[in-house]
Motif scaffolding. Structure first.
Motif, short mmCIF file in Angstrom:
data_model
loop_
_atom_site.label_atom_id
_atom_site.label_comp_id
_atom_site.label_asym_id
_atom_site.label_seq_id
_atom_site.Cartn_x
_atom_site.Cartn_y
_atom_site.Cartn_z
N LYS A 339 -39.78 -37.21 1.61
CA LYS A 339 -40.58 -36.08 2.09
C LYS A 339 -42.01 -36.53 2.35
CE LYS A 339 -37.87 -32.55 -0.31
NZ LYS A 339 -37.86 -31.44 -1.28
N THR A 340 -42.64 -35.92 3.35
CA THR A 340 -44.02 -36.26 3.70
C THR A 340 -44.98 -35.26 3.08
OG1 THR A 340 -43.85 -35.01 5.76
CG2 THR A 340 -43.36 -37.39 5.85
N ILE A 341 -46.20 -35.74 2.82
CA ILE A 341 -47.22 -34.91 2.16
C ILE A 341 -48.53 -35.01 2.93
CG2 ILE A 341 -48.53 -34.52 0.05
CD1 ILE A 341 -46.26 -35.98 -1.47
N GLU A 342 -49.12 -33.88 3.23
CA GLU A 342 -50.47 -33.85 3.80
C GLU A 342 -51.47 -33.72 2.65
OE1 GLU A 342 -53.13 -31.60 7.23
OE2 GLU A 342 -51.34 -30.60 6.43
N ILE A 343 -52.47 -34.61 2.65
CA ILE A 343 -53.47 -34.62 1.59
C ILE A 343 -54.56 -33.61 1.92
CG2 ILE A 343 -55.09 -36.01 0.26
CD1 ILE A 343 -52.08 -36.73 -0.03
N ILE A 344 -54.63 -32.56 1.16
CA ILE A 344 -55.69 -31.55 1.30
C ILE A 344 -56.84 -31.87 0.36
CG2 ILE A 344 -56.20 -29.07 1.16
CD1 ILE A 344 -54.18 -29.87 3.36
N ASN A 345 -56.50 -32.39 -0.83
CA ASN A 345 -57.50 -32.64 -1.86
C ASN A 345 -57.13 -33.93 -2.60
OD1 ASN A 345 -59.19 -32.62 -4.10
ND2 ASN A 345 -58.96 -30.42 -4.48
N THR A 346 -58.02 -34.93 -2.55
CA THR A 346 -57.71 -36.19 -3.22
C THR A 346 -57.80 -36.07 -4.74
OG1 THR A 346 -60.02 -36.96 -3.06
CG2 THR A 346 -58.50 -37.58 -1.27
N ASP A 347 -58.35 -34.95 -5.23
CA ASP A 347 -58.40 -34.71 -6.67
C ASP A 347 -57.15 -34.00 -7.17
OD1 ASP A 347 -59.54 -34.94 -9.17
OD2 ASP A 347 -60.60 -33.03 -9.04
N ALA A 348 -56.21 -33.73 -6.28
CA ALA A 348 -54.89 -33.24 -6.68
C ALA A 348 -53.94 -34.43 -6.64
CB ALA A 348 -54.43 -32.11 -5.76
N GLU A 349 -54.31 -35.45 -7.39
CA GLU A 349 -53.66 -36.76 -7.29
C GLU A 349 -52.49 -36.93 -8.25
OE1 GLU A 349 -55.19 -37.10 -11.01
OE2 GLU A 349 -56.21 -36.22 -9.30
N GLY A 350 -52.55 -36.26 -9.40
CA GLY A 350 -51.53 -36.49 -10.42
C GLY A 350 -50.14 -36.17 -9.92
N ARG A 351 -50.01 -35.10 -9.17
CA ARG A 351 -48.69 -34.72 -8.64
C ARG A 351 -48.16 -35.76 -7.66
NH1 ARG A 351 -51.46 -29.33 -6.55
NH2 ARG A 351 -52.68 -29.95 -8.38
N LEU A 352 -49.05 -36.49 -7.01
CA LEU A 352 -48.61 -37.53 -6.06
C LEU A 352 -48.00 -38.72 -6.80
CD1 LEU A 352 -51.69 -37.49 -3.64
CD2 LEU A 352 -49.52 -36.27 -3.40
N THR A 353 -48.55 -39.05 -7.96
CA THR A 353 -47.96 -40.13 -8.76
C THR A 353 -46.67 -39.65 -9.43
OG1 THR A 353 -49.19 -39.61 -10.79
CG2 THR A 353 -50.26 -41.04 -9.20
N LEU A 354 -46.67 -38.41 -9.87
CA LEU A 354 -45.52 -37.88 -10.60
C LEU A 354 -44.27 -37.76 -9.74
CD1 LEU A 354 -47.33 -35.13 -12.71
CD2 LEU A 354 -46.17 -37.14 -13.64
N VAL A 355 -44.45 -37.34 -8.47
CA VAL A 355 -43.24 -37.12 -7.66
C VAL A 355 -42.49 -38.43 -7.39
CG1 VAL A 355 -44.12 -35.00 -6.62
CG2 VAL A 355 -44.50 -37.19 -5.44
#
Length: 499
Positions: A339-355
């Motif tokens: 799945k692709t993700i658009e980055i809206i906020n670089t401080d919402a980073e934890g979920r990017l590592t977790l997925v």
């Protein structure tokens, strides 16, 4: 030095010459009826008449006597009304007692207790042991003036005959739980200049050797080969290489297909990337690996206890910093899942590592169920404060198991709703998903549901410990200290025990 804690029956006890008699009780009247010393019973009668000590929850009262030429101190501890007493009252008020014992530089402690209706004696002894060990912790390794703890020995003394072998098993389980909690606290309290992703991976490898679980660490190139672009994007701004840390404990060889997966958020430091945090909140961001600390502490406890369970834990460790290589708002990135993700906020980073870590643990480690635990959102504190951990889940039965586990360690949880309206908010951008929904509310829920998009129909629990894993204020539990609380390590153990 390892503190000596053991359980004894009163009739078998010979007094220590230098012990300090302690009595832990649930109501003043029961204290009067059961104290092992007539002289003290007379003193208590006087205290009752003067109302200097009534047994109110949290009350402490110290009596100083001269016995056989030596000073003996008896500290009375109130637990409040019997009908309202719960096991965590025992933990909290034992902690108050231990703080007073440390203050008075006592070395040997006799802790007199009686049976209670609030919990079985096994759970009570386990809770007392946890509290004693957790209370003595202090993160002072970098201080010249260290806080001295002289307490060396504690005897937990029951007035009624008890199965001492069983209760001393409770002491050992309580010890392992407390020491797992302290592993978590120590890791999270370490400053980020000391505990880089590589340093964390080496500490976990040593813990694996010491406690009996397998550890495998993957480097940047290996992570790239897994297709974990989302995880790697977060760490691009740092000169410290990310590490994927995998811990395996296979305690049930007759049931190899049944594996519980634990995923802990492992941001050893989070500056927020180009969506930079403010200075006032950034100094605590060494704590953004609270989820990693929880799973590492839990794995240590699980392995040392020898649970007949199969557990795999994963930590995607990295730093979220700024450089010419850092990812940016507006970027579109891929994931191991596809799945692709658009980055809206670089401080919402934890979920990017977790997925990516969740995808890895499902596809490569073949886990049956997944628990992820993370200091994920400030929104969780706004929703429910620091009294409980917020939970998002897709499985009622799994959540019931979590609730049962939470009752045994008093790490409270609260389940959030997962209405379709929330799910739609993370699917509104130029990619399959957006990593932040902005200031539209329900941030803790949408962050959890974002991770839920990657669980591939596995029973799943998401635990947001952003408000419970670290505190710069007075902790809401007596046995915690300022800084890391270690929340999650005991809870994950209790989940695994019941899994």
């Amino acid at each position: 030095m390892k503190m000596n804690i053991k359980v004894e029956n009163l009739k078998n006890v010979q007094s220590h010459n230098n012990s300090k008699g302690i009595f832990l009780f649930e109501s003043y009247m029961e204290l009067q009826q059961g104290f092992p010393c007539d002289k003290l019973n007379n003193i208590l009668s006087c205290l009752s008449e003067s109302k200097e000590f009534t047994g109110k929850k949290g009350d402490l009262y110290t009596l100083t006597n001269i016995e056989d030429g030596s000073i003996q101190k008896t500290i009375l501890v109130g637990l409040g009304e019997k009908a309202k007493c719960k096991v965590d009252n025992v933990r909290n008020n034992t902690s108050k007692l231990i703080k007073e014992v440390i203050k008075q530089k006592i070395k040997t402690l006799d802790l007199h207790v009686k049976s209670m209706d609030c919990c079985c004696n096994y759970e009570k002894v386990k809770a007392i042991t946890e509290s004693i060990i957790m209370t003595t912790y202090n993160f002072d390794k970098y201080k010249s003036d260290k806080k001295e703890v002289l307490l060396e020995e504690v005897r937990i003394i029951f007035h009624e005959d008890q199965d001492l072998a069983k209760l001393n098993e409770a002491v050992e389980e309580g010890r392992l739980l407390a020491e797992g909690n302290l592993i978590s606290r120590e890791l999270v309290n370490e400053p980020a200049n000391i505990l880089t992703p590589e340093a964390l991976s080496k500490k976990v490898q040593q813990l694996g050797l010491d406690h009996g679980f397998q550890v495998e660490v993957y480097n940047k190139e290996e992570i790239k080969n897994f297709g974990m672009e989302s995880f790697l994007s977060v760490g691009k701004g740092s000169s410290n290489e990310p590490k994927l840390i995998v811990m395996r404990y296979m305690g049930d060889t007759n049931n190899k297909e049944n594996i519980l997966g634990l995923v802990g958020k492992g941001l050893t430091f989070d500056a927020g990337g180009y969506c930079l945090k403010t200075a006032g909140s950034m100094w605590t961001m060494k704590s953004d690996m609270g989820g990693a600390g929880a799973v590492i502490g839990a794995m240590s406890t699980i392995a040392r206890k020898g649970l007949k369970k199969n557990i795999v834990a994963v930590v995607a460790a990295c730093e979220n910093l700024i450089s010419g290589d850092a990812y940016r708002p507006g970027d579109i990135i891929n994931t191991m899942n596809g799945k692709t993700i658009e980055i809206i906020n670089t401080d919402a980073e934890g979920r990017l590592t977790l997925v990516d870590a969740v995808t890895y643990i499902i596809r490569k480690e073949n886990v049956t169920k997944v628990v992820d635990i993370a200091t994920l959102t400030g929104a969780v504190g706004g929703a429910i404060g620091s009294a409980a951990t917020g939970v998002v889940t897709n499985d009622d039965e799994f959540y019931s198991l979590l609730e049962e586990a939470s009752l045994h360690c008093d790490e409270r949880v609260w389940r959030f709703p997962t209405f379709d309206e929330y799910k739609e908010k993370i699917k509104t951008g130029n990619a399959d998903l957006v990593n932040s929904t902005g200031p539209v509310g329900a941030g803790a829920i949408t962050a959890g549901l974002f991770i839920g998009e990657f669980v591939e129909d596995k029973p799943w629990l998401h635990l947001d410990i952003a408000a419970t894993a670290f505190t710069s204020q007075t902790p809401n539990r007596e046995y915690f200290s300022k800084g890391a609380t270690g929340v999650g390590s005991r809870l994950l153990y209790e989940i695994a025990k019941r899994y």
